[in-house]
Design an enzyme around this catalytic site. Structure first.
Site, mmCIF file in Angstrom:
data_model
loop_
_atom_site.group_PDB
_atom_site.id
_atom_site.type_symbol
_atom_site.label_atom_id
_atom_site.label_comp_id
_atom_site.label_asym_id
_atom_site.label_seq_id
_atom_site.Cartn_x
_atom_site.Cartn_y
_atom_site.Cartn_z
ATOM 1 N N GLU A 167 -60.913 -31.555 8.834
ATOM 2 C CA GLU A 167 -61.746 -30.358 9.002
ATOM 3 C C GLU A 167 -62.254 -29.790 7.678
ATOM 4 O O GLU A 167 -61.900 -28.667 7.284
ATOM 5 C CB GLU A 167 -60.968 -29.267 9.753
ATOM 6 C CG GLU A 167 -60.527 -29.677 11.133
ATOM 7 C CD GLU A 167 -59.781 -28.565 11.874
ATOM 8 O OE1 GLU A 167 -59.552 -27.491 11.279
ATOM 9 O OE2 GLU A 167 -59.441 -28.766 13.048
ATOM 10 N N GLU A 353 -57.395 -33.582 17.614
ATOM 11 C CA GLU A 353 -56.668 -32.341 17.907
ATOM 12 C C GLU A 353 -57.298 -31.696 19.126
ATOM 13 O O GLU A 353 -58.527 -31.646 19.252
ATOM 14 C CB GLU A 353 -56.764 -31.308 16.762
ATOM 15 C CG GLU A 353 -55.958 -31.633 15.541
ATOM 16 C CD GLU A 353 -56.080 -30.574 14.441
ATOM 17 O OE1 GLU A 353 -56.376 -29.397 14.753
ATOM 18 O OE2 GLU A 353 -55.890 -30.945 13.275
HETATM 19 O O1 IFM Z 1 -53.441 -25.383 13.050
HETATM 20 C C1 IFM Z 1 -54.757 -25.813 12.928
HETATM 21 C C2 IFM Z 1 -54.815 -27.155 12.238
HETATM 22 O O2 IFM Z 1 -54.196 -27.128 10.994
HETATM 23 C C3 IFM Z 1 -56.253 -27.587 12.038
HETATM 24 N N1 IFM Z 1 -56.999 -27.500 13.269
HETATM 25 C C4 IFM Z 1 -56.891 -26.304 14.047
HETATM 26 C C5 IFM Z 1 -55.431 -25.938 14.261
HETATM 27 C C6 IFM Z 1 -55.315 -24.643 15.100
HETATM 28 O O3 IFM Z 1 -55.942 -23.593 14.437
#
Ligand code: IFM
Length: 450
Positions: A167, A353
């Protein structure tokens, strides 16, 4: 059972974490401090002044944690390496004790038949590099490529699947625009440099992987948040397009199409630098797969008071939201995956994710009831399956997160885990969502339709 109700053969069922969020012991065994270590120890930066000193104590409990992964039935685990464990000052000699931790973890995973998906950088930059200007320094791309190159050499025998960055948009937006993450700045100009250097570093790392003849695959992980306009008005439509360019296309267009979105000029104005053509050719270095992190959508409205984006969020009050106040919108996962396919072509995708924070109650008689998370997972997995049915080449799904953990500026107040963590005792309890996920894995997705 019909094939449309299970997932394709070989589809991976995983869960994800990141180093600073779960490991604890950030300075153990010769590790150097990271930017997050320093930032979270500054008063007022993190909710309740919390930090990652203990977190889930995974650094010491990793072997038991792998057994919990087995109990859920995961066949893949995505985690990140803390750069400053391996290179305490970001560069220089390898800290063998830090490396040893990951070697032991990788051995356990491989013995358990759980494929490691290793993220090279999930936000915790060595402090020594942060102090040299971090990602805004053009040299950061070379620092990162060097680090990556070393990891490919020392871990290549244990890891087949790599991702460079997690990200980059969040690193840049929260770190250089909002200032809610390190380095805590509010500088559009440095944000621009940081974005470009992150992408250069990513590409140089991919080149190093190929030059070494690295076995396996390498990709990039972005967060994707589909944007919808609050109305048909021209102003709302262009605010939506601007935010889509800023958050989504700013990272994908250069890597997959070789240019930045034009809309960035509306945000940066005269401050938008002309980067050398050679940089853009470098950034387009082909990758093997793309990881998509999906949580929600946003509905965007024009707001003349909100420079430099002139855009705000139109909260959908009628819809359900998670504890992060993120709208629950599974359709956005399907439409986002289809958008990637149509805009960028047939690149293999993973959902790297997906998950939700809710205010879970503490365990009662060894059970944590989290029906909202079960419903969230179910609806998003169904959306993923529909995307596959419409031709998306989706290879796997990683739930965020394996554990409740340190949710950055929110500290420990937001629980995303499949596994409940009692931070005082470090007791782990599988939530109902973990048991649900286990049934999904056992049935290769069919349980979604039962
Ligand atoms: O916890 C974070 C993660 O580190 C990166 N993506 C989003 C998640 C939730 O906010």
């Amino acid at each position: 059972m019909s094939d449309t109700h299970t997932f394709p053969p070989g589809f991976l069922w995983g869960a994800a974490t990141s180093a600073y969020q779960i490991e604890g012991s950030p300075l153990a065994d010769g590790a150097g401090p990271s930017n997050w270590h320093r930032f979270s120890h500054l008063p007022g930066t993190v909710a309740n002044d919390e930090h990652g000193d203990l977190a889930c104590d995974h650094y010491r409990r990793y072997a038991d944690d792998v057994m919990l992964m087995q109990e859920i039935g995961l066949n893949a685990y995505r985690f990140s390496i803390a750069w400053s464990r391996i290179f305490p000052k970001g560069r220089g000699p390898i800290n063998l004790k830090g490396l040893d931790f990951y070697r032991r973890l990788l051995d356990k995973l491989n013995e358990a038949g759980i494929a490691p998906y290793v993220t090279l950088h999930h936000w915790d930059l060595p402090l020594a590099l942060d102090e040299r200007g971090g990602w805004a320094n053009r040299d950061s791309a070379y620092w990162f490529a060097d680090y990556a190159h070393n990891l490919f050499k020392v871990m290549g025998g244990q890891v087949r699947q790599w991702t460079t960055l997690n990200e980059p948009w969040v690193m840049v937006h929260e770190g250089y625009v909002e200032g809610s993450h390190p380095p805590g700045l509010s500088s559009l100009e440095q944000a621009r440099q940081a974005t470009h250097n992150l992408l250069r570093g990513h590409a140089l790392a991919v080149q190093a992987f190929r030059a070494d003849g690295g076995e396996g695959q390498i990709g990039l992980v972005v967060n994707l948040e589909p944007k919808y306009a609050a109305s048909e008005s021209k102003e709302d439509q262009s605010a939506m397009a601007r935010m889509h360019a800023w958050m989504n296309r700013q990272y994908l267009d250069p890597v997959l199409l070789g240019h930045y979105p034009e809309e960035l000029a509306e945000i940066h104005g005269q401050g938008l630098p002309d980067f050398p053509e050679a940089d853009l050719r470098l950034i387009q270095e082909p990758i093997d797969f793309l990881g998509i992190n999906y949580y929600s959508r946003s509905v965007v409205r024009h707001d003349p008071g909100l420079a430099p984006f002139y855009a705000g969020r139109a909260r959908q009050d009628q819809a359900a939201h998670t504890a992060m106040d993120w709208e629950i919108f599974p359709e956005g996962l399907k439409s986002g995956l289809l958008w990637v396919k149509h805009r960028y072509g047939e690149i293999p995708l993973y959902i790297t994710e997906n998950g939700a924070a809710f205010d879970d109650a503490a365990p009662v008689h060894g059970r944590v009831s989290d029906p909202d998370r079960v419903a969230y997972l179910r609806s998003h997995l169904l959306a993923a399956r529909e995307a596959i049915a419409e031709g998306v080449n989706l290879k796997g799904y990683f739930a965020w997160s394996l554990f409740d953990n340190f949710e950055w500026a929110h500290g420990y107040s937001k629980r995303f885990g499949l596994i409940h963590v009692d931070y005082a005792t470090q007791a782990r309890t599988l939530k109902d969502s973990a048991l649900f996920y286990r049934r999904i894995i056992d049935s290769h997705g069919a349980e979604l339709y039962w």
